[in-house]
Design an enzyme around this catalytic site. Sequence first.
Site, short mmCIF file in Angstrom:
data_model
loop_
_atom_site.label_atom_id
_atom_site.label_comp_id
_atom_site.label_asym_id
_atom_site.label_seq_id
_atom_site.Cartn_x
_atom_site.Cartn_y
_atom_site.Cartn_z
N HIS A 91 0.84 -1.40 0.08
CA HIS A 91 -0.02 -0.01 0.07
C HIS A 91 0.89 1.27 0.09
O HIS A 91 0.28 2.37 0.36
CB HIS A 91 -1.08 -0.10 1.23
CG HIS A 91 -2.38 -0.79 0.75
ND1 HIS A 91 -2.07 -2.15 0.30
CD2 HIS A 91 -3.60 -0.47 0.69
CE1 HIS A 91 -3.37 -2.48 -0.15
NE2 HIS A 91 -4.01 -1.46 0.22
N ASP A 154 -5.75 5.25 9.75
CA ASP A 154 -7.12 5.38 9.43
C ASP A 154 -7.60 4.04 8.81
O ASP A 154 -8.73 3.53 9.08
CB ASP A 154 -7.32 6.53 8.60
CG ASP A 154 -7.08 7.91 9.01
OD1 ASP A 154 -6.76 7.75 10.43
OD2 ASP A 154 -7.05 8.78 8.38
N GLU A 267 -9.22 14.17 14.45
CA GLU A 267 -8.63 14.44 13.34
C GLU A 267 -9.42 15.66 12.60
O GLU A 267 -10.02 16.55 13.35
CB GLU A 267 -8.84 13.22 12.37
CG GLU A 267 -7.66 12.15 12.51
CD GLU A 267 -7.61 11.21 11.43
OE1 GLU A 267 -8.01 11.26 10.33
OE2 GLU A 267 -6.97 10.16 11.63
P1 FAD Z 1 4.24 -2.01 2.15
O1 FAD Z 1 3.84 -0.82 1.02
O2 FAD Z 1 4.31 -3.18 1.58
O3 FAD Z 1 5.61 -1.51 2.80
C1 FAD Z 1 5.93 -0.44 3.10
C2 FAD Z 1 7.35 -0.05 3.36
O4 FAD Z 1 7.80 -0.60 4.40
C3 FAD Z 1 8.49 -0.71 2.21
O5 FAD Z 1 9.58 0.21 2.48
C4 FAD Z 1 8.70 -2.16 2.50
O6 FAD Z 1 9.86 -2.49 2.19
C5 FAD Z 1 8.74 -2.05 4.21
N1 FAD Z 1 8.17 -3.29 4.67
C6 FAD Z 1 7.20 -3.81 4.68
N2 FAD Z 1 6.89 -4.70 5.62
C7 FAD Z 1 8.06 -4.69 6.16
C8 FAD Z 1 8.72 -5.45 7.57
N3 FAD Z 1 7.86 -6.70 7.70
N4 FAD Z 1 9.83 -5.13 7.79
C9 FAD Z 1 10.38 -4.16 7.43
N5 FAD Z 1 10.31 -3.46 6.29
C10 FAD Z 1 8.98 -3.77 5.83
N6 FAD Z 1 -0.41 5.65 7.00
C11 FAD Z 1 -0.58 6.14 8.25
O7 FAD Z 1 0.54 6.41 8.95
N7 FAD Z 1 -1.89 6.31 8.61
C12 FAD Z 1 -2.92 6.24 8.02
O8 FAD Z 1 -4.26 6.67 8.41
C13 FAD Z 1 -2.87 5.70 6.66
N8 FAD Z 1 -3.87 5.27 5.86
C14 FAD Z 1 -3.74 4.68 4.72
C15 FAD Z 1 -4.82 4.47 3.96
C16 FAD Z 1 -4.47 4.06 2.78
C17 FAD Z 1 -5.67 3.74 1.88
C18 FAD Z 1 -3.22 3.60 2.18
C19 FAD Z 1 -3.11 2.84 1.00
C20 FAD Z 1 -2.19 3.93 2.96
C21 FAD Z 1 -2.37 4.51 4.12
N9 FAD Z 1 -1.41 4.78 4.96
C22 FAD Z 1 -1.42 5.56 6.16
C23 FAD Z 1 0.07 4.52 4.45
C24 FAD Z 1 0.48 3.21 4.99
O9 FAD Z 1 0.94 3.26 6.43
C25 FAD Z 1 1.94 2.97 4.34
O10 FAD Z 1 2.00 3.05 2.78
C26 FAD Z 1 2.44 1.72 4.55
O11 FAD Z 1 3.71 1.60 4.31
C27 FAD Z 1 1.79 0.57 3.94
O12 FAD Z 1 1.87 -0.58 4.46
P2 FAD Z 1 1.90 -1.82 3.89
O13 FAD Z 1 1.82 -3.06 4.67
O14 FAD Z 1 0.96 -2.16 2.63
O15 FAD Z 1 3.30 -1.84 3.53
#
Ligand code: FAD
Length: 514
Positions: A91, A154, A267
């Site tokens: 994400h 969120d 918020e």
């Molecule tokens: P990915 O996108 O898969 O990875 C993100 C990063 O973390 C990459 O650098 C990856 O290499 C690294 N990573 C992933 N897993 C691990 C692991 N286990 N160990 C070490 N590194 C790792 N963020 C907020 O803070 N607050 C919010 O309210 C919020 N709302 C969101 C709503 C939506 C619809 C979306 C799409 C994103 C939102 N985000 C929010 C952002 C979100 O927190 C970040 O984009 C987060 O990185 C996505 O998590 P993911 O698990 O999909 O990680």
Amino acid sequence: MRIAYLDRTVHETDGEPKPNGDVSAISKSIDLQGSVETGDKTTIASKDFGGLYSIKPLALIKPAGSDDISRAIKAASRIPRMTVAARGNGHSINGQAMTNRGLVIDMRSTEENHFRLLNINGSFFIDVSGGALWENVLTRCVSRFGLAPRSWTDYLSLTVGGTLSNAGVSGQAFRYGPQISNVAELEIVTGKGDITVCSETRNPELFFGSLGGLGQFGIITRARVKLQPAPDMVRWIRVVYTEFDEFTRDAEFLVSRDDGESFDYVEGFVFCNNDDPVNGWPAVPLDPVHGFNPGIIPQTGASVLYCLEVAFHYQKGDHPSTVDKAVAGLLKRLRFVEGLKSQVDLSYVEFLLRVKRAEEQAKANGIWDAPHPWLNLFISKSNIVDFDQTVFKKMVKDGIGGPMLIYPLMRSKWDNRTSVALPDSEIFYLVALLPFVSRGPSVEESVAQNREIVEWCIKEGLDFKLYLPHYQSKEGWKRHFGDQWTRFVERKASFDPMAILAPGQNIFKRTHLS
Ligand code: FAD
């Protein structure tokens, strides 16, 4: 399952030599309990929610657990220029979980690992996998134990490791800090392939470095998350302001109050002063029956208005008048436009899963899968009025085709030993511009607008940081980290000396660190 690859020839792409993508050229193999996908089956790892980048990995590893991840990292270290990226739920916006012709570790395959409740000296914690989705952590903790983590995002279809690698912020962070302030212990597979347990007192450099560490020191395989008793119910309220200074004054008042003397969630967002279904008044009401009466808006109302969003936790057994009285006592201190208030009561779990319902609707309308050129910033309180004047009231006054969030956070609730870069002031604002491209400007227009906003912040010397940073030059990263740069680079050298964990083709190149 055997992971198989790679000879030592390299390609030149984008100025960076890359390992040969011919997986049939097997020079070594290692045993994994999990599986390895190649070819078309890696497609998912070449995309993310942002939809702005497409970067093909060499292989997608679905590990069974930490041992597999350790083996994959150790194997990668034997291949010149091979990189590894952890992928949570993909994400990210700017390709942060991708790696060009490297190995992507799909953490979702470890979802079920580690789940365990602990009572340590009377305090409850949950051990969860780095690949677990927060929505599953929530529903399992509440239904099985009546407990829940204290600080959220969120949207909860994000992984524990993904948000802890950034910060994890939402309307509870003013009180409990971001998610990275609510973790007692991590298990990490470092960039050397070592499986290491760390905490504030045990390997603290690795612990704090990895929190907000952008996946650059190791892969989080387990997190120990603080819990608290879960409330049954939430009263979710929105009130509207025409004046920015009144909105910020009230928001800052609420986040500065002591525990038990404020709402449980604070918020806010900016919206257009018109009837546009996406950007305007219709985006505000929580209670569709009462809607939004624009006739109440004072004549002074400018092109944009402000909505403060708060929530109050309570138990089913609480008498309704007690809840009404507590909420009314807080609301009467605020200066919102009389009559522009909307509220609903819903269960705690429904409240925390509110964006999931929006996701379901957006998927049904076909807008969820369009590109998302999102921009997230932390901006100092001292600069937020300037930001409102220039960005909200001018640059994006007609809306962006999605939410424009703004709410205050308290620096003292963050630990400055973590890797997150923050503005200097005690109160700073999260600003998130979240366009859904099919409803607003084109991708190119949104990307250009985001660039214009960031360049304006730099030119005006604002005290700000990108949240979910994605600079493409060493200068950008050095400016981002400021006086934390040396610490970041030294930690990288200590836990990932060969820069194996350098994901994102244009995001964090090895050369940026040298
Ligand atoms: P990915 O996108 O898969 O990875 C993100 C990063 O973390 C990459 O650098 C990856 O290499 C690294 N990573 C992933 N897993 C691990 C692991 N286990 N160990 C070490 N590194 C790792 N963020 C907020 O803070 N607050 C919010 O309210 C919020 N709302 C969101 C709503 C939506 C619809 C979306 C799409 C994103 C939102 N985000 C929010 C952002 C979100 O927190 C970040 O984009 C987060 O990185 C996505 O998590 P993911 O698990 O999909 O990680």
